[in-house]
Design a protein around this motif. Structure first.
Motif, PDB file in Angstrom:
ATOM      1  N   TYR A 189       0.866  -1.177   0.000  1.00 47.74           N
ATOM      2  CA  TYR A 189       0.000   0.000   0.000  1.00 47.74           C
ATOM      3  C   TYR A 189       0.906   1.232   0.000  1.00 47.74           C
ATOM      4  N   GLY A 482       3.336  -8.988   1.788  1.00 49.15           N
ATOM      5  CA  GLY A 482       3.464  -7.791   2.600  1.00 49.15           C
ATOM      6  C   GLY A 482       4.590  -6.921   2.093  1.00 49.15           C
ATOM      7  N   ASN A 520       4.838   3.249   5.698  1.00 48.69           N
ATOM      8  CA  ASN A 520       3.679   2.381   5.508  1.00 48.69           C
ATOM      9  C   ASN A 520       4.109   0.929   5.593  1.00 48.69           C
ATOM     10  N   ASN A 522       2.251  -3.174   5.435  1.00 53.18           N
ATOM     11  CA  ASN A 522       1.049  -4.001   5.329  1.00 53.18           C
ATOM     12  C   ASN A 522       1.440  -5.461   5.246  1.00 53.18           C
ATOM     13  N   GLN A 524      -0.571  -9.416   4.798  1.00 55.32           N
ATOM     14  CA  GLN A 524      -1.811 -10.161   4.625  1.00 55.32           C
ATOM     15  C   GLN A 524      -1.508 -11.635   4.470  1.00 55.32           C
ATOM     16  N   ARG A 547      -3.514  -6.471   7.690  1.00 60.16           N
ATOM     17  CA  ARG A 547      -3.184  -5.415   8.656  1.00 60.16           C
ATOM     18  C   ARG A 547      -2.387  -4.339   7.942  1.00 60.16           C
ATOM     19  N   LEU A 548      -2.807  -3.090   8.131  1.00 61.52           N
ATOM     20  CA  LEU A 548      -2.136  -1.940   7.540  1.00 61.52           C
ATOM     21  C   LEU A 548      -1.730  -0.996   8.655  1.00 61.52           C
TER      22      LEU A 548
END
Length: 1006
Positions: A189, A482, A520, A522, A524, A547-548
């Motif tokens: 992200y 991620g 940032n 992330n 998953q 999760r971010l």
């Protein structure tokens, strides 16, 4: 033991012979049918198995196949798949045709799964690497999307180097905060924040009050850091029906970027060099002065002085066009790239480095970008796949000062008031004279002001896939993905104390050091189960969690009353100001999705995502975002017998997404004070709202896809109804409450409805000429549907970022669009609270694009892209400034009005007294966005020179913004003083001119 050893040795040749009899080797070459060149990276698979290989840089492959194999399948993105029977052949060559509609292309629509485009139920736009950068070289990735994404409103908000782009998908999704889509790069992200550096603050241009960052800083979004040449494809999920799987961050749509990966085969080396230049595609021009004209501006002693200055300048031939002096320069452009890729069936790699340098048309402005990327994919055994990616990016941006101004710093503002007889050039000592007409000498601002930002950025990605069960009828895999995106920017702004604009200030000389740091992360994890019910129904089930997190560290230190001379740093000022803004956000989500595919005839998907975010009023509450879709491939049913029509797909999709409140919306701020030398905190007049709900959107989309003559012609039609709920805005309070406003309040709802059409064709496909064409048409209509009445009644209110009723403003009122303009004069019959005259929409009536590519005699490639934006209105103050300064090209022209004595009222005087009708101007255009001509050396000639060491040599010429037809009277119809505005209503104030860019290209592949 000896007998066993002897028996084994005797049996070995028989075993080898038997193994050889069970498999055989097939080799061949895959060519591009349009030009006869070898195609690298084509996937060759034995149909019905996982046995396969990839073609090398020359398009060659070698594959060991079982004797039972009957068919080879050849697939590559952008080309039509081909199946060839094996028979007794040991060599199989094929030619792949360009797939106009890319109907068999695999599209990533979920967080852990993908689907063939022919089975897709959403209108997802895919941009290939060739479409992105194959024609010309864009400044930024988002700039390369202009005119190529049906359903998008994309504009370049500044002509300054490094861009400044606004990308909005399917209308308005928010009133505050960023309206830009979520960007996902290889699963990360991405940081795409557009935070200013304070160039528009009170100490610099003074466009805005206060000392902090402003919406008038002429900033850029961080997507400018990304190297466009590293991208393999881009997928645009335009609305909630497609983007629902991304949940609470997807209200503005999602853009999924996949970077290039290595292919098995010979190592391939590619080198590209671009050299070019840029010039302003339009300057506004000037009008020279006469004594008669001076008499309409000045009186008394000042008139005598100006007449003497004019006479002296005319006598000495020192009449100048200062606009050309500042904006009329030629900027030089350079891009250099080198990539190395390859691998085997176990390990594949892609390594690339690139450097770009683009000067600005204003001296001492420019943009530089340096990039290094490494992507590695590795197979561990038969069940584990690992993918790693790393990208280091460094960019330097020098943007100067442009746009709105109150301190005499903005170049466009100053030039508007500078007459052609002014004497502003420096003397032999390099000293600039003061300007008697503006706050500062614009030539001195160019040479002496500082506005420079450098960014270092690291994007790291990783993925792991473990195939727990891997059988023919069922498979279960665990997929983890991620990454991290860390961006650190540092900006230096400075105005020396001896500059004209600074000497009269109480604290002359200012320097600011601003730092914007973003981090940032992330992660998953998903379980994906593929299974079958009988032979006809394939099912894919997936569950997972995401999760971010995002951390921001925004600081600046500013010093005023600087000591003379460099270096210009805040600590050399006697009065300093500092600010630090720290944020930490976190989202957690859970996802479940079920896909069902009945013989590729009926494809259905249903899913749901639950998200919570610490930016919501209740950080522990989960919000649900469901999705469902259905695609029916009518032409694949047995009853279909219309042979020319090979594709008829009916599709419908529904989805929901969210957008959390802006950070700190929940809390009432406290202001630090000092009383009697003791520190304390004082409640502010802003009230936080712990009950604020996230903005949300739902969308119902329906469409029809058709293919004719084996997809030589493709047609797509989509209609959508996108509803946005609980929009967040500031809520003003009555003075008697002791407060000024609630920081964030859910004020109401709106809806966007639109139509998207696409016609793709391959009209001519012969050995001499291959012509592909794509025509797109789209429009969006926005309407406010509700103003909330509980717990507080929300009255209609002003929205947008205009400069008041004289120049146009926007209102949020039921039955109207938040992007419609209202302005003077007052209308006694006005149907809403504003009491103003209703003008046109900022959103265009419609948009069209026309993209064509022609390959002639297999070696000559011509392409061009036209983009038509029909209407769309902008609040334009640029001509007003020049009218006030007497520099407008037609200032003395006959306005058609007469004074009481019968003399002509010049245009420049007449227009200054007009209503908002003068300033709300049509910014529609037809623009030749891209055009290119390339020539590839014929294979026979290339081989005669370099044997097989060189696989391709390509030279060409291309351009951006080559031609523009528009009635707009500013520097460019796309610009925006406030950058990317959420309601699409742009304001133009003395912007940095946009440019026409020409490139010369050389590329060689080894």
């Amino acid at each position: 033991m000896k007998k066993l050893l002897i028996a084994s040795l005797l049996a070995a040749p028989l075993m080898v012979h038997e193994a050889a009899a069970q498999s055989r080797t097939i080799s061949g070459r895959v060519l591009d049918a349009s030009n006869g060149q070898g195609l690298p990276g084509v996937t060759v698979i034995v149909k019905g198995t996982t046995i396969g290989a990839s073609t090398d840089a020359n398009g060659a492959y070698t594959l060991s196949v079982p004797t039972s194999a009957t068919t080879l399948s050849f697939t590559s993105v952008g080309f039509r798949a081909v199946e060839k029977p094996i028979g007794d052949a040991s060599s199989i060559d094929v030619s792949l045709q360009t797939d106009t509609r890319q109907i068999e292309e695999v599209v990533v629509t979920g967080l852990a799964t993908s689907i063939k485009r022919s089975n897709l139920a959403n209108a997802i736009t895919t941009i290939s690497a060739k479409e992105l950068v194959g024609s010309t070289r864009p400044v930024t990735v988002d700039a390369a999307l202009s005119g190529k994404v049906v359903g998008a409103n994309i504009s370049q908000t500044s002509g300054a180097p490094g861009g400044g782009m606004s990308v909005q998908l399917r209308g308005i999704s928010t009133l505050n905060g960023s309206a830009q889509p979520l960007y996902v790069i290889d699963g990360v992200y991405a940081v795409n924040a557009d935070f200013g550096n304070g160039a528009g603050s009170a100490a610099f241009s003074g466009a805005a009050a206060g000392t902090g960052r402003t919406t008038q800083d002429n900033g850029i979004n961080r997507l400018a850091d990304l190297n466009p040449n590293d991208i393999e494809s881009i997928e645009v999920l335009k609305g909630p029906s497609a983007a629902a799987i991304y949940g609470t961050r997807a209200n503005n749509g999602v853009i999924v970027i996949r970077t290039k990966r290595g292919q098995a085969g010979k190592t391939r080396i590619s080198f590209n060099q671009d050299l070019g230049f840029a010039k302003a595609w339009r300057l506004l021009g000037k009008e020279d002065w006469t004594d008669a004209k001076l008499e309409q501006f000045y009186a008394g002693n000042r008139l005598a002085q100006e007449k003497a200055a004019l006479a002296s300048a005319q006598a000495s031939g020192r009449i100048y066009d200062y606009e050309k002096e500042v904006f009329g320069n030629t900027a030089f452009l350079r891009n250099t790239g080198l990539s190395v890729s390859g691998g085997n069936d176990r390990t594949r790699f892609y390594l690339a480095g690139a450097t770009s340098k683009e000067d600005g048309i204003v001296k001492r402005t420019g943009f530089e970008r340096h990039s290094l990327r490494l992507n590695v994919d590795h197979k561990i055994g038969q069940r584990v796949d690992i993918g790693l990616g790393g990208n280091y990016l460094n960019s330097v941006n020098r943007r100067g000062f442009a746009g709105n101004d109150n301190n005499g710093i903005s170049l466009g503002y100053n030039l508007a008031y500078t007459p052609s007889y002014a004497q502003l050039f420096p003397n032999e000592k390099g000293e600039f004279p003061d300007s008697p007409y503006t706050g500062d000498n614009p030539l001195a601002v160019v040479e002496r002001s500082i506005n420079e930002e450098s960014t270092n950025r690291f994007v790291q990605t990783g993925s792991l896939t473990v195939r727990i069960i891997d059988k023919e009828a069922t498979s279960l895999r665990f997929a983890v993905q991620g990454g991290v995106d860390y961006s650190a920017s540092e900006a230096l702004l400075a105005l020396p104390g001896d500059m004209q604009s600074q000497r009269a200030r109480p604290l002359p000389g200012v320097a600011r050091l601003a730092k914007n740091n973003f981090f940032n992360t992330n992660l998953q994890g998903f379980l994906i189960y593929d299974w079958k019910l009988g032979d006809a129904l394939n099912l894919t089930s997936q569950v997972g969690t995401v999760r971010l997190s995002q951390r921001q560290d925004l600081t600046y230190a500013q010093g005023q009353n600087l000591s003379p001379g460099p270096p210009y740093t805040p600590n050399r000022g006697t009065v300093t100001t500092q600010e630090t803004f720290l944020t930490q956000e976190a989202d957690v989500g859970f996802v479940a999705q079920q896909e069902a595919n009945f013989r590729d005839q009926v494809v259905a998907t249903a899913g749901i995502r639950f998200d919570k975010s610490n930016r919501n009023g209740d950080p522990d509450k989960y919000y649900a975002f469901p999705k469902a879709s259905l695609a029916v491939n009518v032409a694949k049913f047995d009853f279909w017998s219309v042979e020319p029509v090979n594709l008829v797909k009916l599709r419908v999709a529904y989805g929901a997404t969210g957008g959390p409140a802006f950070f700190n919306a929940l809390y009432s701020p406290l202001n630090p004070i000092s009383t009697g030398g003791r520190p304390g905190l004082l409640p502010s007049t802003l009230l936080g709202n712990p009950e604020v709900k996230p903005e949300s959107a739902t969308e119902l989309e329906a469409g029809l896809d058709m293919g004719f003559f084996d997809n030589r012609i493709g047609f797509e039609a989509t209609v959508y109804n996108k509803k946005v709920f609980d929009l967040i805005n500031t809520y003003g309070l009555a003075p008697g409450t002791g407060l000024t406003s609630i920081r964030a309040y859910n004020v109401g709802d709106l809806q966007n409805r639109g139509l998207e059409l696409a016609l793709n064709a391959n009209p001519v496909r012969t050995g001499i000429l291959n012509w592909t064409s794509s025509t797109q048409f789209w429009f969006n209509r926005t309407e406010v549907t509700k103003l909330n009445e509980t717990p507080l009644v929300v009255p209609p209110f002003n929205t947008g970022l205009g400069f008041g009723a004289t120049f146009g403003r926007n209102v949020f009122v039921v039955g109207e669009s938040p992007s419609r303009w209202y302005g003077t004069p007052n209308d006694p019959n006005s149907p809403n609270f504003s009491g103003l005259t209703r003008y046109e929409e900022a959103q265009p009536t419609f948009q069209m694009s026309f993209l064509n590519s022609l390959t002639i005699a297999k070696n000559l490639e011509l392409s061009f892209l036209f983009h038509w934006k029909k209407d769309g209105y902008t609040s334009n103050l640029s001509r007003l400034l020049k009218d006030e300064g007497g520099t407008t090209e037609d200032w003395s022209g006959d306005s058609g009005q007469r004074n009481d004595d019968g003399t002509v009222v010049p245009n420049g005087i007449y227009r200054a007294g007009l209503t908002a009708r003068e300033f709300i101007q049509n910014s529609g255009y037809v623009r030749l966005r891209e055009a290119s001509l390339y020539y590839s050396l014929p294979a026979s000639f290339r081989t005669s020179l370099f044997k097989d060491y060189v696989s391709n040599i390509r030279v060409g010429v291309s351009g951006n913004n080559l031609l523009t037809w528009t009635d707009y009277v500013g520097y460019d119809p796309e610009v925006s003083n406030f950058g990317a505005v959420s309601n699409l209503a742009q304001v133009d104030v003395a912007s940095y001119p946009n440019t026409r860019r020409i490139f010369f290209h050389f590329g060689i592949d080894f």
